[in-house]
Design a protein around this motif. Structure first.
Motif, short mmCIF file in Angstrom:
data_model
loop_
_atom_site.label_atom_id
_atom_site.label_comp_id
_atom_site.label_asym_id
_atom_site.label_seq_id
_atom_site.Cartn_x
_atom_site.Cartn_y
_atom_site.Cartn_z
N UNK A 63 13.03 13.34 1.77
CA UNK A 63 11.31 13.19 2.08
C UNK A 63 10.85 14.28 1.89
N UNK A 64 9.24 14.45 1.31
CA UNK A 64 9.01 16.24 1.77
C UNK A 64 7.81 15.82 2.77
N UNK A 65 7.94 17.06 3.89
CA UNK A 65 7.32 17.14 4.49
C UNK A 65 5.72 17.80 4.54
N UNK A 66 4.57 18.21 4.11
CA UNK A 66 4.29 19.00 3.31
C UNK A 66 4.05 19.82 4.80
N UNK A 67 4.25 20.91 4.68
CA UNK A 67 3.21 21.41 5.84
C UNK A 67 1.97 22.26 5.20
N UNK A 93 16.27 5.02 9.01
CA UNK A 93 16.28 6.29 8.84
C UNK A 93 15.98 7.14 9.41
N UNK A 94 16.34 8.06 10.55
CA UNK A 94 15.61 9.08 10.94
C UNK A 94 15.32 10.52 10.76
N UNK A 95 14.22 11.09 10.82
CA UNK A 95 13.34 12.20 10.05
C UNK A 95 13.30 12.73 11.29
N UNK A 96 12.63 13.95 11.68
CA UNK A 96 11.76 14.62 12.05
C UNK A 96 10.16 15.33 11.55
N UNK A 97 9.08 14.39 11.78
CA UNK A 97 8.25 14.96 11.18
C UNK A 97 7.76 16.15 12.13
N UNK A 98 7.44 17.03 11.26
CA UNK A 98 6.89 18.26 12.43
C UNK A 98 5.46 18.39 12.13
N UNK A 99 4.50 18.90 12.90
CA UNK A 99 3.61 19.23 13.81
C UNK A 99 2.88 20.06 12.56
N UNK A 100 1.14 19.28 11.81
CA UNK A 100 0.25 19.32 11.27
C UNK A 100 1.35 19.60 9.83
N UNK A 101 1.83 18.30 9.63
CA UNK A 101 2.64 18.30 8.39
C UNK A 101 1.91 16.28 7.37
N UNK A 102 1.85 16.87 6.17
CA UNK A 102 1.75 15.26 5.53
C UNK A 102 2.96 15.29 5.17
N UNK A 103 2.78 13.01 4.77
CA UNK A 103 3.97 12.91 4.58
C UNK A 103 3.72 11.37 4.11
N UNK A 104 3.88 11.39 2.27
CA UNK A 104 3.44 10.16 0.90
C UNK A 104 4.84 9.45 1.12
N UNK A 105 4.65 7.85 1.85
CA UNK A 105 5.36 6.70 1.80
C UNK A 105 4.62 5.56 0.81
N UNK A 154 0.68 -0.79 -0.17
CA UNK A 154 -0.04 0.00 -0.13
C UNK A 154 1.18 1.25 0.18
N UNK A 155 0.45 2.23 -0.96
CA UNK A 155 1.05 3.37 -0.59
C UNK A 155 0.25 4.31 0.53
N UNK A 156 0.86 5.15 1.39
CA UNK A 156 0.55 5.54 2.60
C UNK A 156 0.28 7.43 2.20
N UNK A 157 -0.85 7.89 2.46
CA UNK A 157 -0.42 9.25 2.49
C UNK A 157 -0.30 9.45 4.57
N UNK A 158 0.72 10.18 5.23
CA UNK A 158 0.28 10.18 6.71
C UNK A 158 0.16 11.74 7.20
N UNK A 159 -0.71 11.77 7.74
CA UNK A 159 -0.74 13.37 8.23
C UNK A 159 -0.71 13.41 10.34
N UNK A 160 0.69 14.03 10.07
CA UNK A 160 0.80 14.63 11.65
C UNK A 160 0.18 15.32 12.30
#
Length: 191
Positions: free
Chosen positions: A112-116, A54-66, A36-42
């Motif tokens: 990685x694109x963390x989309x605010x 690999x560790x990344x910072x996932x900012x508040x109110x951001x979307x990340x596609x996996x 599955x493709x994943x669209x995640x929203x923090x």
């Protein structure tokens, strides 16, 4: 809450996961069959995410596609809202003319694109979540079509936001399409 749709004949699957305490994927382990493709929203505070160890910072109110082949682990999965869908449910490659995300949101070669999300964008996504919830409970002959339409809308919204944040204004749509096609070719032929 895990809302799921699965067509037993075509194996098309779509899920909406809200505050799932065990939402992670180990691609090289127990979830090998998960394609599955994943669209995640923090929705919570900034948190750590591990993607392929690999560790990344996932900012508040951001979307990340996996991608389908990525392992991921969230520090606080209960703060994540995620949509997952397989190729049988919606093939982004075959329908790229509809959503323009191949080689950009998915199959891209950049970091990685963390989309605010701003307040208006969050409002749109929250409204869409409510409609998704209604559709997951509405079981009839057109449920799959409705869920697919909502997913397309989500992908288009996320793509528009990401373009504003990550694409140089001087880059025309035709040049972006060439870049996206290149990224997809690299993804397919990297091995």
């Amino acid at each position: 809450m895990n809302l799921a749709y699965k067509n037993q004949k075509t194996l098309a699957e779509c899920k909406l996961l809200i505050q799932e305490p065990e939402f992670n994927r180990a691609f090289y382990g127990k979830d090998l069959a998960d394609k599955s493709l994943t669209i995640s929203w923090n929705k919570g505070a900034s948190q750590k995410i591990w993607i392929d160890d690999i560790q990344y910072d996932f900012p508040e109110d951001s979307i990340l596609c996996l991608m389908t082949n990525q392992s991921f682990h969230f520090m606080h999965p209960e703060n994540i809202i995620a949509w997952q869908f397989n190729r049988d449910f919606y093939c982004i490659e075959n329908h790229d003319q509809e959503v323009s995300c191949v080689g950009f949101l998915f199959y891209g070669s950049g970091p990685m694109m963390f989309i605010k999300l701003n307040e208006e964008e969050k409002r749109k996504i929250i409204l869409l979540i409510h409609i998704f919830e209604e559709e997951f409970s509405e079981i009839d002959d057109i449920q799959e079509d409705m869920l697919r339409m909502l997913l397309k809308r989500l992908i288009i919204i996320v793509t528009r936001i990401a373009k504003k944040q990550f694409i140089d204004k001087a880059l025309t749509d035709s040049k972006l399409d060439i870049l996206r096609q290149y990224n997809l070719l690299v993804e397919h032929h990297i091995k």
